[in-house]
Write a protein that holds these residues in place. Sequence first.
Motif, PDB file in Angstrom:
ATOM      1  N   UNK A 241      12.258  11.204  -1.215  1.00 58.32           N
ATOM      2  CA  UNK A 241      12.870  11.251  -2.535  1.00 58.32           C
ATOM      3  C   UNK A 241      12.796   9.866  -3.175  1.00 58.32           C
ATOM      4  N   UNK A 242      12.329   9.831  -4.422  1.00 58.10           N
ATOM      5  CA  UNK A 242      12.315   8.587  -5.194  1.00 58.10           C
ATOM      6  C   UNK A 242      13.408   8.724  -6.251  1.00 58.10           C
ATOM      7  N   UNK A 243      14.572   8.103  -6.048  1.00 56.55           N
ATOM      8  CA  UNK A 243      15.703   8.314  -6.968  1.00 56.55           C
ATOM      9  C   UNK A 243      15.474   7.768  -8.370  1.00 56.55           C
ATOM     10  N   UNK A 244      14.653   6.708  -8.492  1.00 59.57           N
ATOM     11  CA  UNK A 244      14.355   6.150  -9.813  1.00 59.57           C
ATOM     12  C   UNK A 244      12.895   5.711  -9.845  1.00 59.57           C
ATOM     13  N   UNK A 245      12.099   6.445 -10.583  1.00 60.30           N
ATOM     14  CA  UNK A 245      10.665   6.152 -10.657  1.00 60.30           C
ATOM     15  C   UNK A 245      10.409   4.778 -11.276  1.00 60.30           C
ATOM     16  N   UNK A 246      11.190   4.427 -12.298  1.00 56.52           N
ATOM     17  CA  UNK A 246      10.979   3.153 -12.989  1.00 56.52           C
ATOM     18  C   UNK A 246      11.123   1.975 -12.036  1.00 56.52           C
ATOM     19  N   UNK A 247      12.095   2.024 -11.145  1.00 56.07           N
ATOM     20  CA  UNK A 247      12.297   0.933 -10.190  1.00 56.07           C
ATOM     21  C   UNK A 247      11.126   0.829  -9.223  1.00 56.07           C
ATOM     22  N   UNK A 248      10.651   1.975  -8.735  1.00 56.08           N
ATOM     23  CA  UNK A 248       9.528   1.961  -7.796  1.00 56.08           C
ATOM     24  C   UNK A 248       8.268   1.441  -8.459  1.00 56.08           C
ATOM     25  N   UNK A 249       8.003   1.880  -9.694  1.00 55.57           N
ATOM     26  CA  UNK A 249       6.824   1.422 -10.421  1.00 55.57           C
ATOM     27  C   UNK A 249       6.891  -0.082 -10.650  1.00 55.57           C
ATOM     28  N   UNK A 250       8.072  -0.579 -10.989  1.00 61.40           N
ATOM     29  CA  UNK A 250       8.225  -2.020 -11.213  1.00 61.40           C
ATOM     30  C   UNK A 250       7.938  -2.799  -9.941  1.00 61.40           C
ATOM     31  N   UNK A 251       8.398  -2.282  -8.801  1.00 62.25           N
ATOM     32  CA  UNK A 251       8.196  -2.988  -7.542  1.00 62.25           C
ATOM     33  C   UNK A 251       6.740  -2.960  -7.101  1.00 62.25           C
TER      34      UNK A 251
ATOM     35  N   UNK B 115      12.040  11.716  -8.547  1.00 63.09           N
ATOM     36  CA  UNK B 115      11.026  12.708  -8.198  1.00 63.09           C
ATOM     37  C   UNK B 115      11.039  12.896  -6.678  1.00 63.09           C
ATOM     38  N   UNK B 116      10.854  14.134  -6.246  1.00 66.68           N
ATOM     39  CA  UNK B 116      10.735  14.435  -4.825  1.00 66.68           C
ATOM     40  C   UNK B 116       9.263  14.575  -4.457  1.00 66.68           C
ATOM     41  N   UNK B 117       8.833  13.840  -3.434  1.00 71.91           N
ATOM     42  CA  UNK B 117       7.447  13.902  -2.946  1.00 71.91           C
ATOM     43  C   UNK B 117       7.452  14.703  -1.647  1.00 71.91           C
ATOM     44  N   UNK B 118       6.937  15.935  -1.642  1.00 73.37           N
ATOM     45  CA  UNK B 118       7.031  16.804  -0.467  1.00 73.37           C
ATOM     46  C   UNK B 118       5.945  16.559   0.577  1.00 73.37           C
ATOM     47  N   UNK B 119       5.901  15.334   1.081  1.00 75.09           N
ATOM     48  CA  UNK B 119       4.959  14.973   2.138  1.00 75.09           C
ATOM     49  C   UNK B 119       5.714  14.221   3.230  1.00 75.09           C
ATOM     50  N   UNK B 120       5.247  14.379   4.459  1.00 77.33           N
ATOM     51  CA  UNK B 120       5.875  13.695   5.576  1.00 77.33           C
ATOM     52  C   UNK B 120       5.402  12.258   5.717  1.00 77.33           C
ATOM     53  N   UNK B 121       6.075  11.510   6.580  1.00 76.14           N
ATOM     54  CA  UNK B 121       5.758  10.098   6.758  1.00 76.14           C
ATOM     55  C   UNK B 121       4.368   9.888   7.358  1.00 76.14           C
TER      56      UNK B 121
ATOM     57  N   UNK C  32       0.832  -1.207   0.000  1.00 79.67           N
ATOM     58  CA  UNK C  32       0.000   0.000   0.000  1.00 79.67           C
ATOM     59  C   UNK C  32       0.867   1.258   0.000  1.00 79.67           C
ATOM     60  N   UNK C  33       1.914   1.264   0.814  1.00 78.19           N
ATOM     61  CA  UNK C  33       2.797   2.433   0.866  1.00 78.19           C
ATOM     62  C   UNK C  33       3.484   2.644  -0.480  1.00 78.19           C
ATOM     63  N   UNK C  34       3.939   1.553  -1.093  1.00 80.25           N
ATOM     64  CA  UNK C  34       4.601   1.666  -2.394  1.00 80.25           C
ATOM     65  C   UNK C  34       3.649   2.228  -3.447  1.00 80.25           C
ATOM     66  N   UNK C  35       2.426   1.744  -3.471  1.00 84.58           N
ATOM     67  CA  UNK C  35       1.465   2.218  -4.480  1.00 84.58           C
ATOM     68  C   UNK C  35       1.035   3.658  -4.220  1.00 84.58           C
ATOM     69  N   UNK C  36       0.953   4.047  -2.968  1.00 85.71           N
ATOM     70  CA  UNK C  36       0.677   5.454  -2.659  1.00 85.71           C
ATOM     71  C   UNK C  36       1.808   6.326  -3.198  1.00 85.71           C
ATOM     72  N   UNK C  37       3.043   5.883  -3.011  1.00 86.37           N
ATOM     73  CA  UNK C  37       4.184   6.648  -3.523  1.00 86.37           C
ATOM     74  C   UNK C  37       4.149   6.739  -5.046  1.00 86.37           C
ATOM     75  N   UNK C  38       3.780   5.656  -5.707  1.00 87.74           N
ATOM     76  CA  UNK C  38       3.688   5.677  -7.171  1.00 87.74           C
ATOM     77  C   UNK C  38       2.643   6.702  -7.611  1.00 87.74           C
TER      78      UNK C  38
ATOM     79  N   UNK D 141       4.098  10.190  -7.030  1.00 92.23           N
ATOM     80  CA  UNK D 141       5.110  10.514  -8.037  1.00 92.23           C
ATOM     81  C   UNK D 141       4.443  11.067  -9.289  1.00 92.23           C
ATOM     82  N   UNK D 142       3.349  10.430  -9.701  1.00 90.25           N
ATOM     83  CA  UNK D 142       2.624  10.902 -10.886  1.00 90.25           C
ATOM     84  C   UNK D 142       2.064  12.302 -10.669  1.00 90.25           C
ATOM     85  N   UNK D 143       1.709  12.620  -9.427  1.00 90.72           N
ATOM     86  CA  UNK D 143       1.145  13.933  -9.120  1.00 90.72           C
ATOM     87  C   UNK D 143       2.216  15.011  -9.042  1.00 90.72           C
ATOM     88  N   UNK D 144       3.382  14.676  -8.495  1.00 86.66           N
ATOM     89  CA  UNK D 144       4.398  15.694  -8.239  1.00 86.66           C
ATOM     90  C   UNK D 144       5.484  15.791  -9.304  1.00 86.66           C
TER      91      UNK D 144
END
Length: 223
Positions: A192-202, A151-157, A129-135, A138-141
């Motif tokens: 910070x998501x250093x590589x969007x492609x890796x996160x999306x794949x996961x 991509x940098x996501x400017x939200x706290x934990x 769930x956390x990974x998909x929220x980040x994905x 990322x699309x929003x920011x």
Amino acid sequence: MLLESGRSVRYAAGDHLMRQGDPGDCVWVLRSGRVKVVARDGSGHDRLLGIRGKGELLGEMSCVDDGPRSASVVAHGAVEATKITKTRFVGIMDERPAVAREVVRQVSQRLRDAERKQSELTSENVDTRVTRVLVDLVAEFVDEGSAARGVSVPLGQEELAQLAAASHVSAQRALRRLRTRKLVVTGYGRVEVPCVACLVALSGLNHAKDVTGCGGHGVCPQR
């Protein structure tokens, strides 16, 4: 059509466009910037429901059904919008079927998103769930036209935890595991998501698998 039917307004970070419980007397169309949609639960705690960006219509539900605002909307940084009175908005909906269809489309998309998230609550673990929220974030920011890998996501934990319907501690643990896999770098008030492609794949994989991201360096196997 809607952009030509109201007046231009600007908001600074932290300004309220609307407050939960207030009567619906207008709608907004976002022209630039992003807003947070926040609702207060039965315990009196504010929970982040989502982020809205350019092109989104806000406040239409209470203008259509005459109910009170179901959530508050707060500017997340500088925001420019077009504000349209309820009377004018309803009149345009009656006169312009294309506008009415677009309103229905946006409302339907939000309902689908809500149904998907509700399904994930019962079928997915916190890490997923956390990974998909980040994905989604990322699309929003991501900046329009940007060729950057990360991509940098400017939200706290805590805000990420709320979006993932998880406890703060569980979300922290999920982020720690993502950090170990070089998929995120956490900081104060941002991820910070250093590589969007890796996160999306996961995001579509079983988190029990030993998957490690490229960390934004070198050749990415997902690109």
